[in-house]
Design an enzyme around this catalytic site. Structure first.
Site, PDB file in Angstrom:
ATOM      1  N   ASP A  67       0.814  -1.222   0.000  1.00 37.73           N
ATOM      2  CA  ASP A  67       0.000   0.000   0.000  1.00 37.73           C
ATOM      3  C   ASP A  67       0.842   1.264   0.000  1.00 37.73           C
ATOM      4  O   ASP A  67       2.069   1.219   0.166  1.00 37.73           O
ATOM      5  CB  ASP A  67      -0.982  -0.016   1.191  1.00 37.73           C
ATOM      6  CG  ASP A  67      -0.332  -0.430   2.501  1.00 37.73           C
ATOM      7  OD1 ASP A  67       0.913  -0.453   2.564  1.00 37.73           O
ATOM      8  OD2 ASP A  67      -1.064  -0.720   3.456  1.00 37.73           O
ATOM      9  N   ASN A 136      -7.715  -2.377  14.465  1.00 43.42           N
ATOM     10  CA  ASN A 136      -9.104  -2.712  14.148  1.00 43.42           C
ATOM     11  C   ASN A 136      -9.191  -3.932  13.224  1.00 43.42           C
ATOM     12  O   ASN A 136     -10.235  -4.202  12.644  1.00 43.42           O
ATOM     13  CB  ASN A 136      -9.804  -1.505  13.503  1.00 43.42           C
ATOM     14  CG  ASN A 136      -9.153  -1.087  12.194  1.00 43.42           C
ATOM     15  OD1 ASN A 136      -8.177  -1.701  11.752  1.00 43.42           O
ATOM     16  ND2 ASN A 136      -9.676  -0.052  11.565  1.00 43.42           N
ATOM     17  N   HIS A 138      -7.460  -4.330  10.422  1.00 47.29           N
ATOM     18  CA  HIS A 138      -7.239  -4.079   8.990  1.00 47.29           C
ATOM     19  C   HIS A 138      -5.962  -4.765   8.487  1.00 47.29           C
ATOM     20  O   HIS A 138      -5.037  -5.028   9.241  1.00 47.29           O
ATOM     21  CB  HIS A 138      -7.274  -2.586   8.638  1.00 47.29           C
ATOM     22  CG  HIS A 138      -6.085  -1.777   9.053  1.00 47.29           C
ATOM     23  ND1 HIS A 138      -6.186  -0.482   9.502  1.00 47.29           N
ATOM     24  CD2 HIS A 138      -4.759  -2.054   9.076  1.00 47.29           C
ATOM     25  CE1 HIS A 138      -4.986  -0.020   9.771  1.00 47.29           C
ATOM     26  NE2 HIS A 138      -4.108  -0.948   9.534  1.00 47.29           N
ATOM     27  N   GLU A 143      -9.964  -1.743   5.391  1.00 48.79           N
ATOM     28  CA  GLU A 143     -10.553  -1.438   6.687  1.00 48.79           C
ATOM     29  C   GLU A 143     -11.825  -2.274   6.893  1.00 48.79           C
ATOM     30  O   GLU A 143     -12.468  -2.674   5.921  1.00 48.79           O
ATOM     31  CB  GLU A 143     -10.931   0.055   6.739  1.00 48.79           C
ATOM     32  CG  GLU A 143      -9.755   1.001   6.521  1.00 48.79           C
ATOM     33  CD  GLU A 143      -8.879   1.183   7.759  1.00 48.79           C
ATOM     34  OE1 GLU A 143      -9.035   0.411   8.733  1.00 48.79           O
ATOM     35  OE2 GLU A 143      -8.036   2.085   7.744  1.00 48.79           O
TER      36      GLU A 143
HETATM   37  C1  F6R Z   1       1.362  -1.142   6.237  1.00 46.59           C
HETATM   38  C2  F6R Z   1       0.024  -1.704   6.345  1.00 46.59           C
HETATM   39  C3  F6R Z   1      -0.795  -1.578   7.586  1.00 46.59           C
HETATM   40  C4  F6R Z   1      -0.013  -1.925   8.855  1.00 46.59           C
HETATM   41  C5  F6R Z   1      -0.905  -1.827  10.086  1.00 46.59           C
HETATM   42  C6  F6R Z   1      -0.112  -2.022  11.357  1.00 46.59           C
HETATM   43  O1  F6R Z   1       1.905  -1.390   4.962  1.00 46.59           O
HETATM   44  O2  F6R Z   1      -0.429  -2.246   5.400  1.00 46.59           O
HETATM   45  O3  F6R Z   1      -1.903  -2.430   7.466  1.00 46.59           O
HETATM   46  O4  F6R Z   1       0.507  -3.218   8.747  1.00 46.59           O
HETATM   47  O5  F6R Z   1      -1.535  -0.583  10.134  1.00 46.59           O
HETATM   48  O6  F6R Z   1       0.774  -0.955  11.516  1.00 46.59           O
HETATM   49  P1  F6R Z   1       1.913  -0.968  12.599  1.00 46.59           P
HETATM   50  O7  F6R Z   1       2.856  -2.038  12.205  1.00 46.59           O
HETATM   51  O8  F6R Z   1       2.556   0.400  12.519  1.00 46.59           O
HETATM   52  O9  F6R Z   1       1.273  -1.242  13.913  1.00 46.59           O
END
Ligand code: F6R
Length: 241
Positions: A67, A136, A138, A143
Site C-alpha cells: 500500500d 481494528n 485491517h 478497513e
Molecule cells: C502497512 C500496512 C498496515 C499496517 C498496520 C499495522 O503497509 O499495510 O496495514 O501493517 O496498520 O501498523 P503498525 O505495524 O505500525 O502497527
C-alpha cells in the site's frame, strides 16, 4: 494456518526474517510482498544483517508493496516508498527498478490499480507476503466494512487509522485521507502469507482474527482461510486468545 507465539518483538522479528530468508534461499528470483509500519522494522533489520553476513542476496529479488498513501510524493518522509528505501532497499543489493510500491501520485488511479494488479500476475504472483495487522483488524488499508474490494484500489482511511497514523505526521490534519492498497484477493494470490503482531495494543485484533468469526468486519480473519498462512505474534499480542 499456523500460529507461532514468541516472547517479544525481537523474537518475532527474527522468526519473520527467517521465513522470508528461507523463501529467498530456495528461490533467488522470488517476489517479496512487503509491508510498512512499526511492526516489520525489526524484521527488515534482521534481513539487512543476513544480507551483510552473506546469508541472503537480493540481486534477483523483486518486491511489491501492499500500500501507499494517496496523494503523497515519494520523497515525503511519511510515504511508504520513502519508508522502504530507508528501512530496507538502501541497505541491500536489490535493484530499485524491481521494487514496486503503489504510486501515490498516480493521475489515473483506476488504470494504475489495474496495472499494479496485472504486474503481480505478470511476475507470477508473490512468493511470500508480509502483513502487519491494524488495531481494528485491517490488512493493508482494507478497513473493516460490510464488503471488501477484491483487487488493488483507492480507499478512504477510517478515523481510527488516521488517528493511529497521526503519530508519524506533524498533525492529524496532515495525514492523507486516502490510500492505494492491494485488496484481499491480491493478498490471497501470494503463495505464503505471514502476519506479524507485537504488543498489547494488537491483542484484541489477534483475538478477533483467531477466535472470532470469519468476517469482513475483521479483514485479518479472512487470512485464516489462506492455505499457507503463518501468524507470528508475541505473548502480549496473543494475550487475549
Ligand atoms: C502497512 C500496512 C498496515 C499496517 C498496520 C499495522 O503497509 O499495510 O496495514 O501493517 O496498520 O501498523 P503498525 O505495524 O505500525 O502497527
Amino acid at each position: 494456518m499456523k500460529v507461532i507465539v514468541v516472547k517479544n518483538y525481537d523474537e518475532m522479528s527474527k522468526v519473520a526474517a527467517n521465513h522470508v530468508a528461507d523463501v529467498m534461499k530456495a528461490k533467488p528470483d522470488c517476489v517479496l510482498g512487503l509491508a510498512t509500519g512499526d511492526t516489520p522494522i525489526g524484521m527488515y533489520k534482521n534481513l539487512i544483517e543476513m544480507y551483510k553476513n552473506g546469508e541472503i542476496d537480493f540481486s534477483k529479488t523483486t518486491s511489491v508493496n501492499l500500500d501507499e498513501y494517496y496523494p503523497i510524493t515519494p520523497d515525503n518522509d511519511q510515504s511508504y516508498r520513502y519508508f522502504m528505501n530507508c528501512n530496507l532497499f538502501d541497505h541491500v543489493n536489490i535493484d530499485k527498478a524491481k521494487t514496486f510500491v503503489p504510486d501515490g501520485q498516480a493521475k489515473d488511479v483506476e488504470a494504475h490499480c489495474k496495472a499494479y494488479e496485472d504486474r503481480i500476475d505478470d511476475l507470477g504472483g508473490v512468493d511470500i507476503q508480509v502483513l502487519g495487522i491494524g488495531r481494528n483488524g485491517h490488512i493493508g488499508f482494507n478497513e473493516p466494512d460490510d464488503e471488501l474490494i477484491k483487487g488493488t484500489h483507492l480507499t478512504a482511511l477510517t478515523q481510527s487509522t488516521i488517528e493511529a497514523n497521526s503519530r508519524f505526521f506533524a498533525s492529524e490534519a496532515d495525514v492523507p485521507k486516502h490510500a492505494l492498497t492491494m485488496g484481499i484477493e491480491s493478498v490471497f494470490k501470494a503463495r505464503k502469507v505471514i502476519v506479524l503482531a507485537s504488543g498489547a495494543n494488537k491483542a484484541e485484533a489477534i483475538r478477533a482474527m483467531l477466535k472470532g468469526n470469519i468476517s469482513t468486519k475483521c479483514p485479518a480473519s479472512l487470512i485464516c482461510l489462506h492455505p499457507d498462512a503463518v501468524i507470528i505474534c508475541d505473548e502480549a499480542a496473543y494475550s487475549l486468545v
